[in-house]
Motif scaffolding. Sequence first.
Motif, PDB file in Angstrom:
ATOM      1  N   PRO A 201       6.201   2.902  -3.830  1.00  0.00           N
ATOM      2  CA  PRO A 201       4.924   2.291  -2.959  1.00  0.00           C
ATOM      3  C   PRO A 201       4.840   0.946  -3.029  1.00  0.00           C
ATOM      4  O   PRO A 201       4.063   0.377  -1.959  1.00  0.00           O
ATOM      5  CB  PRO A 201       3.860   3.137  -3.874  1.00  0.00           C
TER       6      PRO A 201
ATOM      7  N   TYR B  71       4.592   0.082   5.466  1.00  0.00           N
ATOM      8  CA  TYR B  71       3.359   0.539   5.725  1.00  0.00           C
ATOM      9  C   TYR B  71       2.842   0.222   7.262  1.00  0.00           C
ATOM     10  O   TYR B  71       2.311   0.960   7.835  1.00  0.00           O
ATOM     11  CB  TYR B  71       2.306  -0.463   4.594  1.00  0.00           C
TER      12      TYR B  71
ATOM     13  N   ALA C  25      -5.927   4.417   6.980  1.00  0.00           N
ATOM     14  CA  ALA C  25      -5.539   4.580   5.471  1.00  0.00           C
ATOM     15  C   ALA C  25      -4.443   3.644   5.137  1.00  0.00           C
ATOM     16  O   ALA C  25      -4.232   3.167   3.947  1.00  0.00           O
ATOM     17  CB  ALA C  25      -5.649   5.849   5.149  1.00  0.00           C
ATOM     18  N   THR C  26      -3.341   3.809   5.939  1.00  0.00           N
ATOM     19  CA  THR C  26      -2.006   3.156   5.636  1.00  0.00           C
ATOM     20  C   THR C  26      -2.148   1.908   5.507  1.00  0.00           C
ATOM     21  O   THR C  26      -1.607   1.196   4.990  1.00  0.00           O
ATOM     22  CB  THR C  26      -1.084   3.753   6.819  1.00  0.00           C
TER      23      THR C  26
ATOM     24  N   GLU D  50      -4.808   0.041   5.160  1.00  0.00           N
ATOM     25  CA  GLU D  50      -5.466  -0.407   3.837  1.00  0.00           C
ATOM     26  C   GLU D  50      -4.653  -0.390   2.615  1.00  0.00           C
ATOM     27  O   GLU D  50      -4.722  -1.202   1.875  1.00  0.00           O
ATOM     28  CB  GLU D  50      -6.708   0.542   3.662  1.00  0.00           C
ATOM     29  N   LYS D  51      -3.805   0.765   2.392  1.00  0.00           N
ATOM     30  CA  LYS D  51      -2.999   0.929   1.332  1.00  0.00           C
ATOM     31  C   LYS D  51      -2.016  -0.177   1.305  1.00  0.00           C
ATOM     32  O   LYS D  51      -1.880  -1.154   0.357  1.00  0.00           O
ATOM     33  CB  LYS D  51      -2.256   2.084   1.257  1.00  0.00           C
TER      34      LYS D  51
ATOM     35  N   LEU E 264      -3.453  -3.561   0.229  1.00  0.00           N
ATOM     36  CA  LEU E 264      -3.514  -3.688  -1.346  1.00  0.00           C
ATOM     37  C   LEU E 264      -2.257  -4.142  -1.780  1.00  0.00           C
ATOM     38  O   LEU E 264      -2.177  -4.704  -2.780  1.00  0.00           O
ATOM     39  CB  LEU E 264      -4.032  -2.404  -1.721  1.00  0.00           C
ATOM     40  N   VAL E 265      -1.159  -3.344  -1.469  1.00  0.00           N
ATOM     41  CA  VAL E 265       0.215  -3.432  -2.197  1.00  0.00           C
ATOM     42  C   VAL E 265       0.637  -4.864  -1.771  1.00  0.00           C
ATOM     43  O   VAL E 265       1.302  -5.467  -2.583  1.00  0.00           O
ATOM     44  CB  VAL E 265       1.130  -2.370  -1.477  1.00  0.00           C
TER      45      VAL E 265
END
Length: 103
Positions: free
Chosen positions: A49, A55, A73-74, A76-77, A80-81
């Motif tokens: 991840p 992403y 959503a991708t 956003e993730k 964060l990463v």
Amino acid sequence: MDRIAQIKAFLENSPGDSFLKHALALEYIKQQNDAAAKDIFEELLAAEPGYVGSYYHLGKLLERNGEHFAAIATYEKGMLVAKEARDMHAYSELQAAFEDLTD
């Protein structure tokens, strides 16, 4: 031997190599095989991840295919990463893609 076959041959020797998986997904995109690219990106991100670059490309693929909520959503993730990894360049690219889609 075409690039996809070359990358697959390398992956036989290094099946967990995220760089090679990412490269393979990008080659599938070049050949307009979004389904194969999506599968590889999703497999890569499930296993690693923290592989930030995937992403953005997965999000763009999802956008192209009308999967806007999944793209959001991708992104956003990925943001964060990227933030956790202190990769502000990737973060800003993901944020720009996110904002373009949500504005």
